[in-house]
Design an enzyme around this catalytic site. Structure first.
Site, mmCIF file in Angstrom:
data_model
loop_
_atom_site.group_PDB
_atom_site.id
_atom_site.type_symbol
_atom_site.label_atom_id
_atom_site.label_comp_id
_atom_site.label_asym_id
_atom_site.label_seq_id
_atom_site.Cartn_x
_atom_site.Cartn_y
_atom_site.Cartn_z
ATOM 1 N N ASP A 89 -17.745 -7.602 0.369
ATOM 2 C CA ASP A 89 -17.212 -6.994 1.581
ATOM 3 C C ASP A 89 -15.960 -7.771 1.958
ATOM 4 O OD1 ASP A 89 -16.578 -6.162 4.148
ATOM 5 O OD2 ASP A 89 -18.623 -6.286 4.920
ATOM 6 N N SER A 113 0.270 1.671 -1.081
ATOM 7 C CA SER A 113 0.462 3.103 -0.853
ATOM 8 C C SER A 113 1.949 3.345 -0.695
ATOM 9 C CB SER A 113 -0.265 3.527 0.436
ATOM 10 O OG SER A 113 0.133 4.824 0.864
ATOM 11 N N TYR A 137 -2.381 2.315 9.832
ATOM 12 C CA TYR A 137 -2.578 2.227 8.379
ATOM 13 C C TYR A 137 -1.296 1.779 7.693
ATOM 14 C CZ TYR A 137 -3.562 3.757 3.581
ATOM 15 O OH TYR A 137 -3.725 3.806 2.222
ATOM 16 N N LYS A 194 -0.353 -1.607 5.465
ATOM 17 C CA LYS A 194 0.182 -1.529 4.100
ATOM 18 C C LYS A 194 1.580 -2.139 4.016
ATOM 19 C CE LYS A 194 -3.341 0.543 2.145
ATOM 20 N NZ LYS A 194 -4.147 -0.134 1.104
#
Length: 294
Positions: A75, A153, A166, A170
């Site tokens: 995790d 991404s 998000y 990134k």
């Protein structure tokens, strides 16, 4: 139960053979495809996931490909779990030759409609999780002259509507790894980031929200969110790249003699990222993304 791959002729070699790669977030999508592809390429592949009870798809894919994986719990938000996983790999194999940071979580929201605590949670998984795993592995990668690979991404290069948190995470990963790359290279560790575009890997499930409910609760931003959702879901349903295709870039970073720092996973991703590289005043990028919410 741990399952260890058998050594076969033609495997990548180090002082201890075969080479060992640890991959995070392998329950589905790019992580699953990368784990199977790495094992097929001859690497001892430690495929980790937060919840081992969700490993059925991973095990099925490995069986269909005729490869074996060492499946373990990790995790990325739990430092004890990270330490345990990496210590276990060292105890069992004696070396670690590569890490692929793939674990992450999508998020949909915008500034007025989400709490700072929600943003912190996104950063914890997508940014600090990468740092925790990388830090725990780095001394072992130095010892092996290994590779540190992180799946980011195109959203780590170009900010996208309703993906503020998000994309911030990134962007942070990209900036950190770009800064780290020359330092790590001075000690024999290659650092690369992988930049997928649209990948057909459970978009709705990945963002973890009911999209219709999200639009209904978006207040003044409902028209923009509706336009974004319709455009994005349409893109995912209309020819998005497969996870297996995206994983090819991971394997390139893993196996190339001198892997590039930045690898996009498709022609579309290369074109999209290329827009940002030449967009000195930001008008081209913002011009594109404005259309997504019109």
């Amino acid at each position: 139960m741990r399952r260890h791959p058998r050594a076969t002729k033609g495997l990548p070699m180090s002082s201890q053979s075969p080479k060992v790669v640890l991959i995070t977030g392998t329950s589905s999508g790019i992580g699953l495809a990368a784990a199977v592809s790495a094992a097929r390429a001859g690497w001892t592949t430690v495929a980790t996931l937060r919840d081992p009870s969700r490993s059925d798809a991973l095990r099925k894919a490995a069986a269909e490909a005729g490869v074996e994986l060492d499946i373990r719990r990790l995790d990325v938000t739990d430092e004890a779990s990270i330490t345990s996983a990496i210590d276990g790999v060292l105890a069992d194999y004696g070396h670690l030759d590569a890490v692929v940071n793939n674990a992450g979580a999508g998020h949909l929201g915008t500034l007025e409609n989400e709490t700072v605590a929600e943003v912190r949670k996104v950063m914890e998984v997508n940014f600090f999780g990468v740092l925790h795993v990388s830090k725990a592995a780095m001394s072992h990668l130095r010892a092996s002259g290994g590779r540190l690979i992180t799946v980011t991404s195109v959203g780590g290069v170009i900010g996208q509507p309703f993906n503020e948190a998000y994309c911030a995470a990134k962007f942070a990963v990209e900036g950190y790894m770009e800064s780290l790359a020359p330092v790590a290279a001075a000690h024999g560790v290659s650092v690369s980031v992988i930049e997928p575009g649209a990948v057909a890997t459970e978009f709705v499930a990945n963002v973890g929200v009911d999209l219709q409910e999200a639009v209904a609760g978006a207040g003044v931003y409902a028209p923009q969110l509706s336009a974004y959702v319709n455009r994005t879901v349409g893109q995912f349903l209309d020819g998005a790249q497969t996870a297996e295709g995206a994983a090819e870039a991971v394997i390139e970073a893993l196996t190339a003699d001198e892997p590039a720092f930045r690898l996009q996973t498709s022609d579309w991703a290369r074109g999209f990222v290329g827009t940002k590289i030449t967009d000195l005043d930001g008008s081209a990028v913002v011009g594109i993304t404005k259309g997504w919410v019109a």
